[in-house]
Design a protein around this motif. Sequence first.
Motif, mmCIF file in Angstrom:
data_model
loop_
_atom_site.group_PDB
_atom_site.id
_atom_site.type_symbol
_atom_site.label_atom_id
_atom_site.label_comp_id
_atom_site.label_asym_id
_atom_site.label_seq_id
_atom_site.Cartn_x
_atom_site.Cartn_y
_atom_site.Cartn_z
ATOM 1 N N CYS A 152 20.782 4.798 -4.555
ATOM 2 C CA CYS A 152 21.697 3.632 -3.579
ATOM 3 C C CYS A 152 20.835 3.553 -2.519
ATOM 4 C CB CYS A 152 22.896 4.308 -3.050
ATOM 5 S SG CYS A 152 23.582 3.334 -1.930
ATOM 6 N N HIS A 193 25.774 8.164 -6.470
ATOM 7 C CA HIS A 193 26.877 8.989 -6.395
ATOM 8 C C HIS A 193 28.099 8.608 -6.149
ATOM 9 C CE1 HIS A 193 28.626 12.652 -5.109
ATOM 10 N NE2 HIS A 193 28.678 12.124 -3.731
ATOM 11 N N CYS A 194 28.324 7.275 -5.427
ATOM 12 C CA CYS A 194 29.706 6.807 -4.928
ATOM 13 C C CYS A 194 30.042 5.247 -5.092
ATOM 14 C CB CYS A 194 29.969 7.333 -3.639
ATOM 15 S SG CYS A 194 29.540 6.056 -2.215
ATOM 16 N N SER A 198 24.481 2.040 3.194
ATOM 17 C CA SER A 198 24.034 3.038 2.653
ATOM 18 C C SER A 198 23.882 4.490 3.198
ATOM 19 C CB SER A 198 22.819 2.866 1.710
ATOM 20 O OG SER A 198 22.476 4.060 0.928
ATOM 21 N N CYS A 199 24.714 5.520 2.803
ATOM 22 C CA CYS A 199 24.535 6.713 3.588
ATOM 23 C C CYS A 199 23.112 7.397 3.557
ATOM 24 C CB CYS A 199 25.930 7.682 3.592
ATOM 25 S SG CYS A 199 25.511 8.588 2.039
ATOM 26 N N GLY A 200 22.653 7.015 2.428
ATOM 27 C CA GLY A 200 21.220 7.777 2.125
ATOM 28 C C GLY A 200 21.169 8.798 1.591
ATOM 29 N N PHE A 201 22.441 9.384 1.144
ATOM 30 C CA PHE A 201 22.390 10.674 0.260
ATOM 31 C C PHE A 201 21.975 10.947 -1.207
ATOM 32 C CE2 PHE A 201 25.266 13.299 -2.700
ATOM 33 C CZ PHE A 201 24.934 14.355 -2.136
ATOM 34 N N CYS A 202 21.887 9.460 -1.872
ATOM 35 C CA CYS A 202 21.332 9.815 -3.218
ATOM 36 C C CYS A 202 20.488 8.407 -3.350
ATOM 37 C CB CYS A 202 22.687 9.542 -4.335
ATOM 38 S SG CYS A 202 23.348 7.957 -4.239
ATOM 39 N N GLY A 244 27.296 2.566 -3.557
ATOM 40 C CA GLY A 244 26.246 2.273 -4.600
ATOM 41 C C GLY A 244 26.295 1.854 -6.012
HETATM 42 S S1 SF4 Z 1 26.063 5.630 -3.432
HETATM 43 FE FE1 SF4 Z 1 27.362 6.657 -1.970
HETATM 44 S S2 SF4 Z 1 26.403 8.831 -1.581
HETATM 45 FE FE2 SF4 Z 1 24.998 7.440 -2.514
HETATM 46 S S3 SF4 Z 1 23.696 6.823 -0.942
HETATM 47 FE FE3 SF4 Z 1 24.982 5.166 -1.383
HETATM 48 S S4 SF4 Z 1 26.838 5.574 0.144
HETATM 49 FE FE4 SF4 Z 1 25.573 7.451 0.030
#
Ligand code: SF4
Length: 599
Positions: free
Chosen positions: A499, A538-539, A492-496, A542
Amino acid sequence: MTKADKTRKTDLDAILAAHGRDGSRLVQILRDVQDIEGWIPPATVAAVATGLGLEIGAVESTLEFYSFFYRTPRGRHVILFSDNITDRMAGNQAIFDHMARRFGVARGEVSADGRVSLDFTSCTGMCDQGPAILVNGMAIPAMTLRKADRICDLIRSDVPLAEWPQDLFVVEHNIRRADMLLGSDFVPGSALKAAIALGRDAWLAEVKRSNLRGRGGAGFTTGVKWEAAKKAPGDERFIVCNADEGEPGTFKDRVLMQFYPERVFEGMVLAGWATGARLGLVYLRGEYLYLRAPLEEKLAEMRAGRLLGTSVCGVAGFDFDIEIHMGAGAYICGEETALIESLEGKAGRPRIRPPFPVTCGYKNKPTVVNNVETLCKVTEIALQGGAAYEGYGTKQSTGTKILSVSGDVERPGIYEYPFGVRVNQVLEDAGARNTRAVQISGAAGTCLGPREFGRRIAFEDVPTAGSFMVFGERRDMFEVARNFAHFFEHESCGFCTPCRVGTTIQAKLMDKIASGHGTQYEMSELTHLREVMKAGAHCGLGQTAGSAIADTIGKFREDYEKRLARKDFEPSFDLDAALARARAVTGREDADSHMLDHA
Ligand code: SF4
Ligand SMILES: Cc1cc2nc3c(=O)[nH]c(=O)nc-3n(C[C@H](O)[C@H](O)[C@H](O)COP(=O)(O)O)c2cc1C
């Protein structure tokens, strides 16, 4: 300044100069910088920032994001064990433990003699020949205890990596079933000449006619994507080849990049011909570093043969070239907007869409992002025409699909089928027996039980980017889903928030169940979390991070139930023990100062 400092500065200056002191090349620069000392010290971070005219924070943000960048010293040999569920099934833990014992080093640590650091990493795309490892980025598949001993001896004897026996690094293609793409001969330049003869517009019309859909997962129609980029305002546009292939269980792009590179690159030039783009960028995952040198050689060959460069195939005004960019260990960079951020030197966090890459992509210019396999398919369309291509496969899924088959099968490897093939046909061809489950399209995909093996691989039934992991009758589907939960937590990139927090809690809930402390409460929390992530993330990462758990709870509930404690709820930590310090401070020991069940 010490001699070592001076050497470091000279090396750094040379690297920055080689990259034109271009901050948008930060990921590539950091990869090269890390090669100097095996890690990136704070002073180097500051020097890179100054040399590129960037804020230190910008460099730090990129550095922090990628798994393959190190901010503390590493061993001279960084050994990473691929940790996909198929690597586990093939016994990666026992080999890891063996090496750890031989070097006297624990996970994530550096050996006392500084020779080695050992760790695990997400799937390295070698699931047909696991367990696999990376040594300083170079892939070594099919690990055994004997191989591990050979590697230990080489390291102990300080034999440079470049001089290790080449048989260690042999990666097989394991092509088991070839069809339209893998089975046909290809003369480099032939597809390009056919498309040039048609003219740019008629060529684009052929691609649309073929109804080709992207092979990277989402299945967007390629011709429509190209047309949107072509029509977008501006005179600069880009073609990106997505060779990030991070989905657990997928390795078909690796085979295409290694054994069919002329097809992939020619597909990119064909996209340039249709859209008017003059530059193509290959985003090659860091795990496939071993492919870089031969791919650069192939590009040089194409330039020499006038299949790249100015006036491609002698056509005035048709200029197109290709650059290779390396990733640095981040699954999310396969998502097209995260990939574009990474190409621009930043942390790979998905952008907010719209605008879509076809109008506002790399450097905010119209950009086509296509999967490796999609670009190969385009060469077929140029050679046989859109109408003929459309006749293959099913109505909504034309042509063939390459599957990466791994797990409990006699013949793991690459299988190319016309779209519409049934799951049980693939199982039979691959030599699967008494199959309990098939996970299709990776950790983010769908888990099928035996009653669904009559279903078809196609966008109208079971869509897939290519991963096909098979689990035999004795496999524990809870452990499969737990492996995926940890994968998503790490990636997870941690942006939202849904997720970032959701994948963390999900992994913790699975661990709690694994430790025998789970109850029906955790089961319903997992189901609830899945809905929150699906609706709020967001993407795609997640949104699909809970799918495997939901599928396995639905179809293999007994694998969860047998681990559950009998109570409705059991806390994941000891509340009473947590209050001990407060009791000591206040001097209380009465009943009310304890978290006891007064009932
Ligand atoms: S859903 Fe996508 S944008 Fe949001 S934290 Fe996970 S990887 Fe990142
Ligand atoms: C988390 C995530 C990871 C992805 N990884 C890849 C990948 O490794 N390779 C790929 O081609 N597409 C990947 N995709 C899909 C891309 O975003 C994009 O749809 C694709 O590259 C478009 O190419 P295509 O139209 O040829 O399929 C991923 C998507 C998500 C959400």
